[in-house]
Design a protein around this motif. Structure first.
Motif, PDB file in Angstrom:
ATOM      1  N   PRO A  78      -3.747 -56.654  12.361  1.00  0.00           N
ATOM      2  CA  PRO A  78      -3.130 -57.275  13.547  1.00  0.00           C
ATOM      3  C   PRO A  78      -4.142 -57.624  14.640  1.00  0.00           C
ATOM      4  CG  PRO A  78      -1.811 -55.420  12.798  1.00  0.00           C
ATOM      5  CD  PRO A  78      -3.095 -55.375  12.019  1.00  0.00           C
ATOM      6  N   LEU A  79      -5.140 -56.747  14.844  1.00  0.00           N
ATOM      7  CA  LEU A  79      -6.143 -57.038  15.864  1.00  0.00           C
ATOM      8  C   LEU A  79      -6.998 -58.236  15.468  1.00  0.00           C
ATOM      9  CD1 LEU A  79      -7.342 -53.480  16.939  1.00  0.00           C
ATOM     10  CD2 LEU A  79      -5.760 -55.008  18.109  1.00  0.00           C
ATOM     11  N   ILE A  80      -7.373 -58.301  14.194  1.00  0.00           N
ATOM     12  CA  ILE A  80      -8.177 -59.431  13.723  1.00  0.00           C
ATOM     13  C   ILE A  80      -7.378 -60.734  13.845  1.00  0.00           C
ATOM     14  CG2 ILE A  80      -9.343 -60.427  11.731  1.00  0.00           C
ATOM     15  CD1 ILE A  80      -9.950 -57.599  10.804  1.00  0.00           C
ATOM     16  N   ALA A  81      -6.086 -60.682  13.468  1.00  0.00           N
ATOM     17  CA  ALA A  81      -5.248 -61.879  13.589  1.00  0.00           C
ATOM     18  C   ALA A  81      -5.086 -62.292  15.055  1.00  0.00           C
ATOM     19  CB  ALA A  81      -3.883 -61.612  12.954  1.00  0.00           C
ATOM     20  N   ALA A  82      -4.947 -61.287  15.931  1.00  0.00           N
ATOM     21  CA  ALA A  82      -4.828 -61.602  17.360  1.00  0.00           C
ATOM     22  C   ALA A  82      -6.104 -62.246  17.886  1.00  0.00           C
ATOM     23  CB  ALA A  82      -4.505 -60.333  18.152  1.00  0.00           C
ATOM     24  N   ALA A  83      -7.261 -61.752  17.420  1.00  0.00           N
ATOM     25  CA  ALA A  83      -8.526 -62.354  17.845  1.00  0.00           C
ATOM     26  C   ALA A  83      -8.640 -63.791  17.344  1.00  0.00           C
ATOM     27  CB  ALA A  83      -9.690 -61.512  17.333  1.00  0.00           C
ATOM     28  N   GLY A  84      -8.223 -64.031  16.105  1.00  0.00           N
ATOM     29  CA  GLY A  84      -8.239 -65.394  15.590  1.00  0.00           C
ATOM     30  C   GLY A  84      -7.303 -66.309  16.360  1.00  0.00           C
ATOM     31  N   LEU A 114      -8.922 -52.470   7.264  1.00  0.00           N
ATOM     32  CA  LEU A 114      -9.180 -53.231   8.483  1.00  0.00           C
ATOM     33  C   LEU A 114      -7.929 -53.302   9.362  1.00  0.00           C
ATOM     34  CD1 LEU A 114     -11.209 -56.247   7.042  1.00  0.00           C
ATOM     35  CD2 LEU A 114     -12.085 -54.154   8.083  1.00  0.00           C
ATOM     36  N   PRO A 115      -8.113 -53.333  10.696  1.00  0.00           N
ATOM     37  CA  PRO A 115      -6.964 -53.505  11.607  1.00  0.00           C
ATOM     38  C   PRO A 115      -6.521 -54.976  11.618  1.00  0.00           C
ATOM     39  CG  PRO A 115      -8.984 -53.331  12.878  1.00  0.00           C
ATOM     40  CD  PRO A 115      -9.372 -53.144  11.440  1.00  0.00           C
ATOM     41  N   LEU A 158      -3.359 -63.387   9.132  1.00  0.00           N
ATOM     42  CA  LEU A 158      -2.782 -62.128   8.654  1.00  0.00           C
ATOM     43  C   LEU A 158      -2.436 -62.219   7.178  1.00  0.00           C
ATOM     44  CD1 LEU A 158      -2.015 -59.380   9.884  1.00  0.00           C
ATOM     45  CD2 LEU A 158       0.299 -60.269  10.202  1.00  0.00           C
ATOM     46  N   ARG A 159      -1.825 -63.304   6.749  1.00  0.00           N
ATOM     47  CA  ARG A 159      -1.442 -63.441   5.328  1.00  0.00           C
ATOM     48  C   ARG A 159      -2.666 -63.591   4.428  1.00  0.00           C
ATOM     49  NH1 ARG A 159       4.073 -64.278   4.631  1.00  0.00           N
ATOM     50  NH2 ARG A 159       5.045 -63.056   6.296  1.00  0.00           N
ATOM     51  N   LEU A 160      -3.679 -64.303   4.885  1.00  0.00           N
ATOM     52  CA  LEU A 160      -4.874 -64.455   4.054  1.00  0.00           C
ATOM     53  C   LEU A 160      -5.603 -63.125   3.887  1.00  0.00           C
ATOM     54  CD1 LEU A 160      -6.336 -67.864   5.316  1.00  0.00           C
ATOM     55  CD2 LEU A 160      -5.160 -67.398   3.155  1.00  0.00           C
ATOM     56  N   LEU A 161      -5.739 -62.371   4.982  1.00  0.00           N
ATOM     57  CA  LEU A 161      -6.417 -61.076   4.878  1.00  0.00           C
ATOM     58  C   LEU A 161      -5.597 -60.086   4.059  1.00  0.00           C
ATOM     59  CD1 LEU A 161      -7.833 -60.631   8.504  1.00  0.00           C
ATOM     60  CD2 LEU A 161      -9.082 -61.226   6.420  1.00  0.00           C
ATOM     61  N   ALA A 162      -4.273 -60.181   4.120  1.00  0.00           N
ATOM     62  CA  ALA A 162      -3.423 -59.262   3.372  1.00  0.00           C
ATOM     63  C   ALA A 162      -3.513 -59.483   1.862  1.00  0.00           C
ATOM     64  CB  ALA A 162      -1.978 -59.406   3.830  1.00  0.00           C
TER      65      ALA A 162
END
Length: 766
Positions: free
Chosen positions: A322-328, A319-320, A306-310
């Protein structure tokens, strides 16, 4: 009140009949109405009992003795389910009973079917065999200076062996290139998987049956690799082995053993004394990769992703995240589960984490008791035998107690956001952590006492320091160090991880050594344990005032367990080891050279934590090279015990005279028919049928490992020695001398009233 629920789904078509049945009928109808009203209020909690019902059926199959008993249970459960569905009115109570009974029948059928599906040949007797085999699994155990391997013997190697065996190899005898997939030639001493040595002990035979292991043993020197393992067979096992070796090279000693357990699930490098200190201090759960570890890995991965994408404005706006972070986090959780060996607690935690992430994705409350129930249901459907294991019970009890406590109004107020000062917020957080630790200790103590016969008393306080230290310092430092090692920069971080790990181990040793840190208890009755578990579940799973009724079985079970006297005599199933409990709570062993495992086993089951003494040291005890005798005062009379402790035969006349003067005779070999003690003869013939014995002389009661007629597949069939003859086998093989009220009966009465020994010995005249 009835009218208020009249339009509720569970009350449709149901009417309270006031007349036609008299006062009794009206009272019964009002009770039924009250139950319906209560279940309506608890309708959201009913689904939580689904895994409980399944576990009840599984437990019934494990406790009942034979096919007839299992069939009767299935018929009764199935009949109850049909009766519940057929009850007029269609109330929620009838449906709940029907569903519970149906699920119990399903659980019984599941474990029965799985026991048949995993069936494999088991070695009949101890043997020494020379054979070649393919290596399936390699588990180094540096703390014990050995390597444990699982082998598949080749067909036609001159030895008839089970298709899957487990062998220990001393470090000095481990050949080069030993790896999964290799073929080795060896000579080993093999034996059938061991049943519980004494009542209340651990039955490896049951565990081995479901693992497909038909024999265990020790390899003799001279092992050689016939064919090296293919490179393609390395896989996760090879990655796990290399990572374990790498961590132990960076952190030698106990710190490396603990760090290895966190990263790969391999506990073999932790010294035995440190592992015992972790158990005594209530920190052993940190060694088993479960909810705490999986949660830390998933949460850390989500935070990093989450922090890297932010950092990217484009990604943050489009991009969503939280969903991407949850998938990771989900991917990392699955990878961590596979890396650590995919044991049952880890799988359960991984499933729970996936459900949490799914809840986050759809905007629902993630951490609930429904999540815990779903994880338990998943494990029980795939591995129903796990319900009997301490790992499953401890894991789910800890998580369920934490979540149930967090849902209580008081706990919600403590953990709710507050605008108070920093000191007040930290104080509330510390209080919540302490309260949660106490709740977990209370929930886990009956389980620990039932399986291990001892429990740590200071675990709640120790966990306040140990859990944050592990979650926020040791695991992150270890993960960062492993990543930095790829570029050769991990040494400073390993130093930090080592300091934190040493501090944790110091805490475990200090708490374990504190006075009164461990409460020991003899093996408790199954009924007492069942009552405490039922009471705990009742309190945790309901939400109305009815939950308080769970205190009744909980307290009764605890009183029952505490009031159960320790056995005066413990005899292992092979008859070689005997422990006599003295009046001063000391434990005297028949064989002074008994190893640490035997000493620990007998001490735990007798509820004695002090070091055992020699048999000659007990009051009234005396030994020669071949025999030991002791006069034991219990129940208002003196009992004479006679036991053999050498492999040499005693002259038959002398043996007969000694037997006649004794009340109890114990031997690891077959005794002649002319050896006739006044009360009980526990020789090899009897012990082969009953397993180990726990004898209470005060009440004249005997508990055994095996039930009479036990037909579970891991219980070996016992062959009667022909030299006994039919009469001898009947009297001395299956029947023991009779006891009643602690007084030995004359032999004439013994001949007329002999009973078959079972786990709860039936007394004459009952």
């Amino acid at each position: 009140m009835a009218s208020r629920f009249g339009h509720a789904p569970s009350m449709r078509g149901w009417r309270l009949k006031e007349g036609g049945s008299g006062a009794a009928g009206r009272v019964g109808a009002r009770i039924v109405m009250s139950v319906e009203i209560w279940l309506e209020a608890e309708r959201d909690q009913l689904v939580l009992w689904v895994p409980v019902a399944l576990a009840c059926g599984i437990t019934a199959w494990l406790l009942l003795a034979d096919v007839a008993a299992w069939t009767v249970f299935l018929l009764l459960a199935g009949g109850t389910a049909l009766a519940g569905l057929a009850m007029p009115g269609g109330g929620r109570a009838a449906r709940a009973v029907a569903v519970f009974a149906g699920l119990a029948a399903l659980g019984c059928g599941l474990i029965w079917a799985r026991a048949e599906r995993v069936a494999a040949p088991v070695l009949a007797r101890t043997t020494v065999a020379t054979f070649e085999a393919r290596v399936v699994k390699v588990d180094p155990l540096p703390a014990r200076a050995l390597v444990r391997v699982v082998l598949v013997p080749d067909a036609g190697t001159g030895a008839t062996l089970p298709p899957r065996i487990r062998v220990n190899i001393a470090d000095a005898d481990v050949p080069a290139r030993l790896a999964p997939g290799a073929r080795i030639a060896l000579r080993a001493r093999l034996m059938p998987p061991a049943d519980a040595a004494v009542p209340g002990g651990y039955s490896f035979a049951r565990t081995a049956w479901f693992q497909g292991l038909g024999a265990t043993g020790k390899a003799l020197p001279g092992i050689r690799v016939v064919q090296a393992a293919p490179v393609t067979r390395d896989g996760l096992a090879g990655v796990r082995a290399r990572m374990s070796a790498h961590i132990q090279a960076r952190l030698p000693g106990a710190a490396g053993g603990f760090a290895t357990a966190l990263a790969t699930g391999d506990q073999g490098a932790l010294p035995l004394e440190d592992a015992e200190a972790m158990r005594r201090s209530g920190l052993a759960h940190l060694l088993s990769v479960s909810g705490l570890h999986v949660t830390a890995v998933v949460a850390a991965t989500m935070l990093i992703v989450l922090r890297l994408l932010a950092l990217s404005p484009w990604a943050a706006l489009r991009l969503p995240l939280p969903l991407i972070a949850a998938a990771g986090g989900a991917g990392m959780g699955v990878a961590y589960t596979l890396l650590t060996g995919a044991e049952v607690p880890t799988i359960r935690s991984c499933v729970a984490a996936m459900l949490v992430l799914a809840g986050i994705a759809i905007g629902r409350e993630a951490v609930t008791l429904r999540l815990v129930a779903a994880g338990a249901l998943f494990v029980l459907l795939l591995w129903p035998e796990a319900v009997a294991g301490a790992s499953f019970q401890l894991s789910f009890a800890a998580v369920a107690s934490i979540v149930a406590f967090a849902e209580w109004p008081v706990a919600r107020r403590l953990s709710a956001p507050s605008e108070a000062g920093l000191g007040w917020r930290w104080g509330r957080a510390l209080l919540m952590l302490l309260a949660t630790g106490i709740v977990v200790e209370i929930a886990l103590m009956p389980i620990a006492l039932y399986h291990f016969h001892k429990a740590g008393l200071y675990g709640a306080a120790a966990n306040i320091v140990a859990i944050p230290l592990t979650t926020f310092v040791i695991m992150p430092a270890e993960a960062v160090a492993l990543v930095l090692d790829a570029v050769g920069l991990g040494r400073p971080v390993w130093w930090i991880a080592g300091l934190a790990t040493d501090a944790l181990l110091w805490l475990a040793r200090a708490v374990a050594a504190a006075p009164g840190s461990v409460q020991a208890l003899p093996a408790m009755p199954d009924g007492a344990y069942a009552a405490m578990v039922a009471g705990g579940l009742w309190i945790a799973l309901w939400r109305t005032w009815v939950r308080r009724l769970g205190l009744v079985p909980l307290v009764l079970g605890a009183v029952w367990a505490l009031a159960t006297p320790a056995p005066d005599l413990l005899v292992t199933g092979d008859g070689r080891h005997l422990a006599l409990r003295g009046d001063d709570v000391s434990l005297a062993l028949l064989r002074p050279r008994a190893g640490d495992y035997v000493r620990s086993l007998l001490g735990e089951n007798a509820g004695v934590s002090d070091e055992a003494i020699e048999f000659e040291s007990v009051a009234g005890g005396a030994c020669s090279a071949d025999l030991c005798v002791a006069d034991i005062v219990r129940g208002g009379r003196t009992w004479r015990l006679l036991a053999t402790r050498s492999a040499y035969l005693v002259e038959i006349g002398e043996m007969n005279r000694a037997c006649g003067a004794a009340d109890i005779v114990v031997s690891d070999r077959y005794l002649p028919r002319t050896c006739r003690p006044r009360w009980l003869r526990a020789d090899r013939g009897l012990l082969a049928r009953t397993g180990g014995l726990a004898i209470d002389l005060e009440r004249g009661a005997v508990r055994t490992v095996r039930q009479a007629g036990d037909a579970h597949p891991w219980v070996p069939a016992v062959v009667v020695r022909k030299r006994y003859g039919r009469r001898g086998a009947g009297r001395f093989g299956q029947r023991a001398a009779v006891w009643s009220g602690g007084t030995a009966r004359p032999r004439d009465s013994e001949r007329r009233s002999g009973r078959v020994i079972s786990n709860d010995v039936e007394r004459p005249g009952r």
